[in-house]
Scaffold this active site. Structure first.
Site, PDB file in Angstrom:
ATOM      1  N   HIS A  77      -6.442   0.212   7.339  1.00  0.00           N
ATOM      2  CA  HIS A  77      -7.316  -0.850   7.846  1.00  0.00           C
ATOM      3  C   HIS A  77      -7.485  -0.721   9.356  1.00  0.00           C
ATOM      4  O   HIS A  77      -6.596  -0.229  10.050  1.00  0.00           O
ATOM      5  CB  HIS A  77      -6.701  -2.230   7.578  1.00  0.00           C
ATOM      6  CG  HIS A  77      -6.331  -2.486   6.155  1.00  0.00           C
ATOM      7  ND1 HIS A  77      -5.187  -1.984   5.596  1.00  0.00           N
ATOM      8  CD2 HIS A  77      -6.945  -3.200   5.188  1.00  0.00           C
ATOM      9  CE1 HIS A  77      -5.108  -2.373   4.327  1.00  0.00           C
ATOM     10  NE2 HIS A  77      -6.161  -3.105   4.059  1.00  0.00           N
ATOM     11  N   HIS A 118       0.864  -1.189   0.000  1.00  0.00           N
ATOM     12  CA  HIS A 118       0.000   0.000   0.000  1.00  0.00           C
ATOM     13  C   HIS A 118       0.899   1.238   0.000  1.00  0.00           C
ATOM     14  O   HIS A 118       1.515   1.563   1.009  1.00  0.00           O
ATOM     15  CB  HIS A 118      -0.899   0.023   1.246  1.00  0.00           C
ATOM     16  CG  HIS A 118      -1.972  -1.016   1.233  1.00  0.00           C
ATOM     17  ND1 HIS A 118      -3.278  -0.735   0.890  1.00  0.00           N
ATOM     18  CD2 HIS A 118      -1.938  -2.337   1.495  1.00  0.00           C
ATOM     19  CE1 HIS A 118      -3.995  -1.840   0.954  1.00  0.00           C
ATOM     20  NE2 HIS A 118      -3.207  -2.829   1.321  1.00  0.00           N
ATOM     21  N   TYR A 125      -7.221  -3.104  11.442  1.00  0.00           N
ATOM     22  CA  TYR A 125      -6.231  -3.916  12.163  1.00  0.00           C
ATOM     23  C   TYR A 125      -4.904  -3.196  12.367  1.00  0.00           C
ATOM     24  O   TYR A 125      -4.096  -3.585  13.200  1.00  0.00           O
ATOM     25  CB  TYR A 125      -6.003  -5.278  11.475  1.00  0.00           C
ATOM     26  CG  TYR A 125      -5.408  -5.214  10.091  1.00  0.00           C
ATOM     27  CD1 TYR A 125      -4.066  -4.909   9.878  1.00  0.00           C
ATOM     28  CD2 TYR A 125      -6.191  -5.479   8.963  1.00  0.00           C
ATOM     29  CE1 TYR A 125      -3.524  -4.851   8.613  1.00  0.00           C
ATOM     30  CE2 TYR A 125      -5.664  -5.425   7.690  1.00  0.00           C
ATOM     31  CZ  TYR A 125      -4.326  -5.111   7.525  1.00  0.00           C
ATOM     32  OH  TYR A 125      -3.799  -5.050   6.265  1.00  0.00           O
ATOM     33  N   GLU A 126      -4.671  -2.125  11.598  1.00  0.00           N
ATOM     34  CA  GLU A 126      -3.423  -1.370  11.780  1.00  0.00           C
ATOM     35  C   GLU A 126      -3.452  -0.534  13.053  1.00  0.00           C
ATOM     36  O   GLU A 126      -2.438   0.038  13.447  1.00  0.00           O
ATOM     37  CB  GLU A 126      -3.190  -0.456  10.578  1.00  0.00           C
ATOM     38  CG  GLU A 126      -2.938  -1.210   9.289  1.00  0.00           C
ATOM     39  CD  GLU A 126      -2.818  -0.280   8.100  1.00  0.00           C
ATOM     40  OE1 GLU A 126      -1.833   0.465   8.035  1.00  0.00           O
ATOM     41  OE2 GLU A 126      -3.718  -0.283   7.239  1.00  0.00           O
ATOM     42  N   MET A 134     -10.376  -7.987   4.725  1.00  0.00           N
ATOM     43  CA  MET A 134     -10.221  -7.184   5.947  1.00  0.00           C
ATOM     44  C   MET A 134     -10.444  -5.697   5.680  1.00  0.00           C
ATOM     45  O   MET A 134      -9.896  -4.850   6.377  1.00  0.00           O
ATOM     46  CB  MET A 134      -8.812  -7.400   6.522  1.00  0.00           C
ATOM     47  CG  MET A 134      -8.467  -8.848   6.766  1.00  0.00           C
ATOM     48  SD  MET A 134      -6.737  -9.037   7.207  1.00  0.00           S
ATOM     49  CE  MET A 134      -6.562 -10.820   7.157  1.00  0.00           C
ATOM     50  N   SER A 135     -11.238  -5.394   4.676  1.00  0.00           N
ATOM     51  CA  SER A 135     -11.408  -3.975   4.313  1.00  0.00           C
ATOM     52  C   SER A 135     -12.766  -3.741   3.672  1.00  0.00           C
ATOM     53  O   SER A 135     -13.691  -4.532   3.849  1.00  0.00           O
ATOM     54  CB  SER A 135     -10.298  -3.562   3.338  1.00  0.00           C
ATOM     55  OG  SER A 135     -10.479  -4.214   2.090  1.00  0.00           O
TER      56      SER A 135
HETATM   57  N1  HPA Z   1      -8.635 -13.817   4.306  1.00  0.00           N
HETATM   58  C1  HPA Z   1      -8.803 -12.542   4.697  1.00  0.00           C
HETATM   59  N2  HPA Z   1      -8.343 -11.518   4.009  1.00  0.00           N
HETATM   60  C2  HPA Z   1      -7.685 -11.770   2.878  1.00  0.00           C
HETATM   61  C3  HPA Z   1      -7.494 -13.068   2.416  1.00  0.00           C
HETATM   62  C4  HPA Z   1      -7.982 -14.157   3.178  1.00  0.00           C
HETATM   63  O1  HPA Z   1      -7.837 -15.329   2.827  1.00  0.00           O
HETATM   64  N3  HPA Z   1      -6.805 -12.978   1.238  1.00  0.00           N
HETATM   65  C5  HPA Z   1      -6.613 -11.659   1.014  1.00  0.00           C
HETATM   66  N4  HPA Z   1      -7.161 -10.917   2.005  1.00  0.00           N
END
Ligand code: HPA
Length: 285
Positions: A90, A68, A92-93, A221-222
């Site tokens: 994100h 990124h 999670y960051e 995750m986004s």
């Molecule tokens: N899981 C969650 N997020 C992700 C994945 C995955 O398998 N691949 C790319 N982003």
């Protein structure tokens, strides 16, 4: 009362808009694009009017993830004025949901009509393979169901309602356009439901079997927080997932970020063909 970074007022958002206006002058982006993991190369395709490093923008959530780049590119792509986020932040960051949604707020105050969101996602649907594209037709807001919604806090009435409708989060006309472009270009384009989790740990096989049962086709995750902010403000949304890996439903394989970035290289040319076509047809959609 919530304060930044848990909540951004209209004044906070407009202060960022002012900083960007100093760089872009009267340039008026019509579409915003957010590029997911390993997909940032798409921004190089635009004829840039201005490139703004994310760290120079006050309050901006700068991505800390490899893959990124952390830049905003303003320019023309297929004769459409666009604003491209090369790198997203994100949850999670360590960013708050309000920070994750902030770039979309800024796009809205800059006057964009449509947000195109892209991401790298794991395939939950067994028919999907790494390198494939999936048109997002709907999402499962699992983080939101857990209480993490970017609209938490006082409602910004100037932008949208307290309880925004999500019955058609992904614009049907734009989905139709994307399908038509894919057909004409001979590109395989799956359709499906994207489930968003907080990350950063990948899913266990049991997580993935759960996601399959509840109707997810891809997992990542986004994206969902950004789409909720977009829809709250009445912005049209087109969402595309690049499938980077197969879900590990039986625990027999491992998932890595390197795999996600490597798949991005296969996905970028396809995604570029798709997005160029969508931008060409956009004015009719
Ligand atoms: N899981 C969650 N997020 C992700 C994945 C995955 O398998 N691949 C790319 N982003």
């Amino acid at each position: 009362m919530l304060h930044k970074p848990d909540f951004f007022t209209l004044e906070d958002i407009d202060a960022i808009v002012q900083v960007l206006r100093q760089q872009i002058g009267t340039f008026q982006p019509r579409l915003g694009l957010i590029l997911g993991s390993g997909l940032g190369a798409l921004a190089d395709e635009a004829e840039a009017v201005a490139v703004v490093p994310a760290h120079e923008i006050p309050d901006w959530p700068v991505s800390t993830v490899p893959g990124h780049a952390g830049r905003l590119v303003f320019g023309m792509l297929e004769a459409q004025p666009v604003m491209i986020l090369q790198g997203r932040a994100h949850y999670y960051e360590g960013y708050t949901m309000a920070q994750v949604g902030l770039p979309v707020r800024v796009m809205q105050r800059l006057g964009i009509e449509t947000l195109i969101v892209t991401n790298a996602a794991g395939a939950v649907n067994p028919d999907f393979n790494p390198g494939d594209l999936m048109l997002i037709t709907d999402h499962l807001n699992l983080i939101g169901m857990g209480g993490l919604n970017p609209l938490r806090g006082p409602n910004l009435d100037a932008l949208g309602p307290r309880f925004p409708d999500m019955s058609q989060a992904y614009d049907r006309a734009l989905q139709g356009l994307a399908r038509q472009v894919a057909r004409e270009a001979g590109l395989l384009l799956h359709s499906g439901v994207y489930a968003s989790l907080a990350g950063p740990s990948f899913e266990t096989p049991a997580d993935l079997r759960f996601l399959r049962v509840v109707g997810a086709d891809a997992v990542g995750m986004s994206t969902v927080p950004e789409v909720i902010v977009a829809r709250h403000g009445g912005t049209r949304v087109l969402g595309i997932s690049g499938i980077s890996n197969k879900a590990n439903l039986d625990g027999s394989t491992v998932t890595t970020h390197e795999e996600v970035l490597a798949a991005g290289q296969v996905i970028v040319p396809k995604l570029l063909t798709l997005l160029r076509g969508v931008l060409r047809g956009y004015s009719q959609a």
